[in-house]
Design a protein around this motif. Structure first.
Motif, mmCIF file in Angstrom:
data_model
loop_
_atom_site.group_PDB
_atom_site.id
_atom_site.type_symbol
_atom_site.label_atom_id
_atom_site.label_comp_id
_atom_site.label_asym_id
_atom_site.label_seq_id
_atom_site.Cartn_x
_atom_site.Cartn_y
_atom_site.Cartn_z
ATOM 1 N N ARG A 203 1.097 -1.100 0.005
ATOM 2 C CA ARG A 203 0.226 0.686 -0.284
ATOM 3 C C ARG A 203 0.800 1.267 0.023
ATOM 4 O O ARG A 203 1.028 2.416 -0.450
ATOM 5 C CB ARG A 203 -0.925 -0.148 1.636
ATOM 6 C CG ARG A 203 -1.922 -0.487 1.385
ATOM 7 C CD ARG A 203 -2.778 -0.684 2.027
ATOM 8 N NE ARG A 203 -3.868 0.331 2.425
ATOM 9 C CZ ARG A 203 -4.712 0.481 3.142
ATOM 10 N NH1 ARG A 203 -4.396 -0.741 4.985
ATOM 11 N NH2 ARG A 203 -4.906 1.257 3.434
ATOM 12 N N TYR A 204 2.053 0.970 0.411
ATOM 13 C CA TYR A 204 2.431 2.360 1.101
ATOM 14 C C TYR A 204 3.219 3.071 -0.708
ATOM 15 O O TYR A 204 3.363 3.879 -0.896
ATOM 16 C CB TYR A 204 3.884 1.708 1.632
ATOM 17 C CG TYR A 204 5.026 3.479 1.507
ATOM 18 C CD1 TYR A 204 5.381 4.254 2.055
ATOM 19 C CD2 TYR A 204 6.083 2.745 1.306
ATOM 20 C CE1 TYR A 204 6.344 5.627 1.891
ATOM 21 C CE2 TYR A 204 7.493 3.555 1.123
ATOM 22 C CZ TYR A 204 7.409 5.192 1.238
ATOM 23 O OH TYR A 204 8.018 5.931 0.809
ATOM 24 N N ILE A 205 3.851 1.699 -1.427
ATOM 25 C CA ILE A 205 4.859 1.888 -2.944
ATOM 26 C C ILE A 205 3.265 2.205 -3.706
ATOM 27 O O ILE A 205 3.367 3.096 -4.387
ATOM 28 C CB ILE A 205 5.341 0.758 -3.395
ATOM 29 C CG1 ILE A 205 6.605 0.715 -2.486
ATOM 30 C CG2 ILE A 205 5.234 0.317 -4.608
ATOM 31 C CD1 ILE A 205 7.181 -0.684 -2.855
ATOM 32 N N ASP A 206 2.119 1.713 -3.961
ATOM 33 C CA ASP A 206 1.016 2.430 -4.104
ATOM 34 C C ASP A 206 0.642 4.221 -4.299
ATOM 35 O O ASP A 206 0.611 4.216 -5.065
ATOM 36 C CB ASP A 206 0.055 1.725 -3.900
ATOM 37 C CG ASP A 206 -0.131 -0.299 -4.414
ATOM 38 O OD1 ASP A 206 0.661 -0.465 -5.681
ATOM 39 O OD2 ASP A 206 -1.047 -0.969 -3.782
ATOM 40 N N THR B 84 10.981 8.600 13.795
ATOM 41 C CA THR B 84 10.529 9.832 14.576
ATOM 42 C C THR B 84 8.820 10.652 13.922
ATOM 43 O O THR B 84 8.737 10.562 12.745
ATOM 44 C CB THR B 84 11.012 11.615 13.216
ATOM 45 O OG1 THR B 84 12.163 11.274 14.290
ATOM 46 C CG2 THR B 84 10.415 12.877 14.219
ATOM 47 N N LYS B 85 7.741 10.841 14.867
ATOM 48 C CA LYS B 85 6.942 11.283 14.564
ATOM 49 C C LYS B 85 6.636 12.228 13.828
ATOM 50 O O LYS B 85 7.636 13.942 14.729
ATOM 51 C CB LYS B 85 5.930 11.458 15.990
ATOM 52 C CG LYS B 85 4.285 11.742 15.793
ATOM 53 C CD LYS B 85 3.293 10.794 15.148
ATOM 54 C CE LYS B 85 2.056 11.289 15.164
ATOM 55 N NZ LYS B 85 0.894 10.125 14.536
ATOM 56 N N ILE B 86 5.697 12.996 13.247
ATOM 57 C CA ILE B 86 6.183 14.111 12.397
ATOM 58 C C ILE B 86 4.607 14.637 11.966
ATOM 59 O O ILE B 86 3.847 14.460 12.331
ATOM 60 C CB ILE B 86 6.631 13.733 10.577
ATOM 61 C CG1 ILE B 86 6.172 13.385 9.882
ATOM 62 C CG2 ILE B 86 7.899 13.506 11.086
ATOM 63 C CD1 ILE B 86 6.823 13.183 8.302
ATOM 64 N N ASP B 87 4.322 16.362 11.526
ATOM 65 C CA ASP B 87 3.125 16.469 11.669
ATOM 66 C C ASP B 87 2.861 15.938 9.923
ATOM 67 O O ASP B 87 4.018 16.355 9.062
ATOM 68 C CB ASP B 87 3.533 18.354 11.269
ATOM 69 C CG ASP B 87 3.290 18.738 12.791
ATOM 70 O OD1 ASP B 87 2.681 18.067 13.493
ATOM 71 O OD2 ASP B 87 2.940 19.583 12.700
ATOM 72 N N VAL B 88 1.267 15.142 9.414
ATOM 73 C CA VAL B 88 1.765 14.887 7.936
ATOM 74 C C VAL B 88 -0.098 15.160 7.737
ATOM 75 O O VAL B 88 -0.831 16.038 8.488
ATOM 76 C CB VAL B 88 0.950 13.354 8.640
ATOM 77 C CG1 VAL B 88 1.115 12.572 6.504
ATOM 78 C CG2 VAL B 88 2.745 12.638 8.714
ATOM 79 N N LEU C 110 3.463 9.884 1.166
ATOM 80 C CA LEU C 110 4.781 9.154 1.532
ATOM 81 C C LEU C 110 5.067 9.120 2.867
ATOM 82 O O LEU C 110 6.163 7.714 3.673
ATOM 83 C CB LEU C 110 5.721 10.651 1.505
ATOM 84 C CG LEU C 110 6.636 10.929 -0.185
ATOM 85 C CD1 LEU C 110 7.202 12.843 0.183
ATOM 86 C CD2 LEU C 110 6.774 10.364 -0.490
ATOM 87 N N PHE C 111 3.739 9.786 3.766
ATOM 88 C CA PHE C 111 3.898 9.661 5.321
ATOM 89 C C PHE C 111 3.131 8.912 5.555
ATOM 90 O O PHE C 111 1.591 9.290 6.779
ATOM 91 C CB PHE C 111 4.085 9.977 6.103
ATOM 92 C CG PHE C 111 5.947 10.646 5.526
ATOM 93 C CD1 PHE C 111 7.070 9.912 6.041
ATOM 94 C CD2 PHE C 111 6.063 12.241 4.987
ATOM 95 C CE1 PHE C 111 8.493 10.826 5.777
ATOM 96 C CE2 PHE C 111 7.700 12.615 4.349
ATOM 97 C CZ PHE C 111 8.286 11.956 4.642
ATOM 98 N N PRO C 112 2.079 8.041 5.349
ATOM 99 C CA PRO C 112 0.850 7.164 6.022
ATOM 100 C C PRO C 112 0.527 7.021 7.708
ATOM 101 O O PRO C 112 -0.523 6.822 7.842
ATOM 102 C CB PRO C 112 0.423 6.311 5.004
ATOM 103 C CG PRO C 112 1.505 5.286 4.692
ATOM 104 C CD PRO C 112 2.346 6.663 4.617
ATOM 105 N N THR C 113 1.629 6.409 7.871
ATOM 106 C CA THR C 113 0.951 5.973 9.573
ATOM 107 C C THR C 113 1.461 7.878 9.928
ATOM 108 O O THR C 113 1.735 7.655 11.835
ATOM 109 C CB THR C 113 2.192 4.840 9.414
ATOM 110 O OG1 THR C 113 3.804 5.230 9.690
ATOM 111 C CG2 THR C 113 2.438 3.824 8.471
#
Length: 374
Positions: free
Chosen positions: A93-96, A134-138, A125-128
């Motif tokens: 799913r990530y690559i898709d 590192t936790k980031i703002d998505v 790019l950062f679905p999780t």
């Protein structure tokens, strides 16, 4: 002082004469490439597009130290473009998601870039919600400061400091207004867009990959085509040190960016030339089957010939033929003997034992498989 701190920001300037000379070379190279493409059919063009976009996606991630599975990316691109592969691989799913971002930029190049569209790309790019550990703002612009740093803890080197977070909304509005304007098009737009976006560094992470997707979108606009036949990211990845060096130098300079544009156009030119080499394989295959359209061949012979015309590694020998299609050595030898008699396979001179063969595409073209064993 960083580039965004100059009073001219973001009114970029460059030497029109020097850039014009380089643009002429780029236009000539792209024109030659498109001319060669005009002789092949739609399906072959789409196969070339799958390879080019796959290389671009993989290379853009590698620049940032992210490794993607080549076959998964290739299969995902082909599936979304409606191109059939002989042995497709199931993709994650990530690559898709990463593929969807890249295709949205190139296939939907005429649609304006909006904040929401960029947030969608970032989410791909950062679905999780995590970048590594590192936790980031998505799917929103960063709320903190952004520095590009290298080196060990306690001995860090600051390469660049991006605009303060409170400036990002205004800066991004200005960037998007410029990018979506009908007054701007061409290869120089791609160079500027790439630089401008990474200078803003509006996200916590993924700025390089999104910036290169925007640059690719500008290339599609310049050619008014959904089909991408060369990968700038692939070439940048080869010249990664120079890429970071010229980027840092430009970001620490003023808004006169001739050196950056020349470097980018040189990189683009090399990517077109590399694509031309890759395209030669496609053209050789097309010419081969045009030449032998009326030649009687078995399905097994067609299968093996297509494998080697597609770049299958290793010598074309009777031993490898038998191994590849699971037949006896005698059957493989008969298949090859028939092709030699039809002047399709050419025994290579100077080989006494374990003879290997080249494939004649036409009277003037001879494709010789790589001389390594499989």
């Amino acid at each position: 002082m960083y580039i965004h701190e100059h009073k001219e920001w973001p009114s970029f300037s460059w030497n029109k004469e020097l850039v014009g000379e380089k643009l002429n070379k780029v236009n000539k190279a792209v024109g030659y490439l498109m001319g060669r493409l005009s002789v092949i059919g739609f399906n072959d063009k789409m196969s070339a597009v799958v390879e080019s976009i796959s290389h671009d996606i993989i290379a853009s991630s590698e620049i940032e130290g992210v490794e993607l599975n080549n076959e998964q990316v290739r299969s995902s691109v082909a599936r979304k473009l409606g191109v059939q592969l002989p042995n497709p691989t199931e993709s994650s799913r990530y690559i898709d998601g990463v593929v969807e971002m890249a295709l949205d930029a190139t296939v939907n190049f005429n649609s304006p870039i909006t904040h929401e569209r960029l947030f969608g790309w970032h989410n791909c790019l950062f679905p999780t919600g995590w970048s590594g550990s590192t936790k980031i703002d998505v799917a929103r612009y960063r709320s903190g400061e952004m520095k590009v740093i290298s080196g060990m803890f306690g001995r860090e080197k600051v390469h660049y400091v991006a605009p303060a977070p409170e400036r990002i909304d205004e800066e991004m509005n200005r960037f998007l207004d410029w990018f979506n304007s009908d007054a701007h098009n061409g290869y120089v737009k791609s160079a500027i867009a790439h630089l401008w976006f990474v200078c803003l560094h509006p996200f916590d992470d993924g700025n390089g990959r999104i910036g290169r997707a925007i640059a690719d979108m500008a290339l599609s606009q310049a050619e008014n085509s959904k089909m991408r036949f060369f990968s700038v990211s692939h070439q940048i990845n080869k010249d990664k040190k120079q890429y970071y060096d010229i980027l840092e130098k430009t970001q620490k300079g003023d808004c006169e960016i001739t050196e950056w544009i020349i470097w980018y156009l040189d990189c683009l030119l090399r990517s077109v030339e590399q694509s031309d080499e890759t395209l030669s394989k496609v053209l050789n295959k097309v010419i081969f089957w045009q030449t032998h359209a009326e030649t009687v061949l078995s399905e097994r012979q067609r299968e093996v010939l297509n494998l080697y015309l597609d770049g299958y590694p290793g010598k074309l020998t009777a031993k490898n033929w038998a191994k590849r299609v699971k037949v006896s050595p005698d059957t493989a030898a008969r298949d090859i003997k028939d092709l030699v008699e039809k002047s399709i396979l050419i025994p290579q001179q100077g080989r006494v034992r374990d003879v290997f063969y080249g494939i004649r595409c036409s009277e003037s073209i001879l494709v010789i498989p790589m001389p390594e064993d499989v």
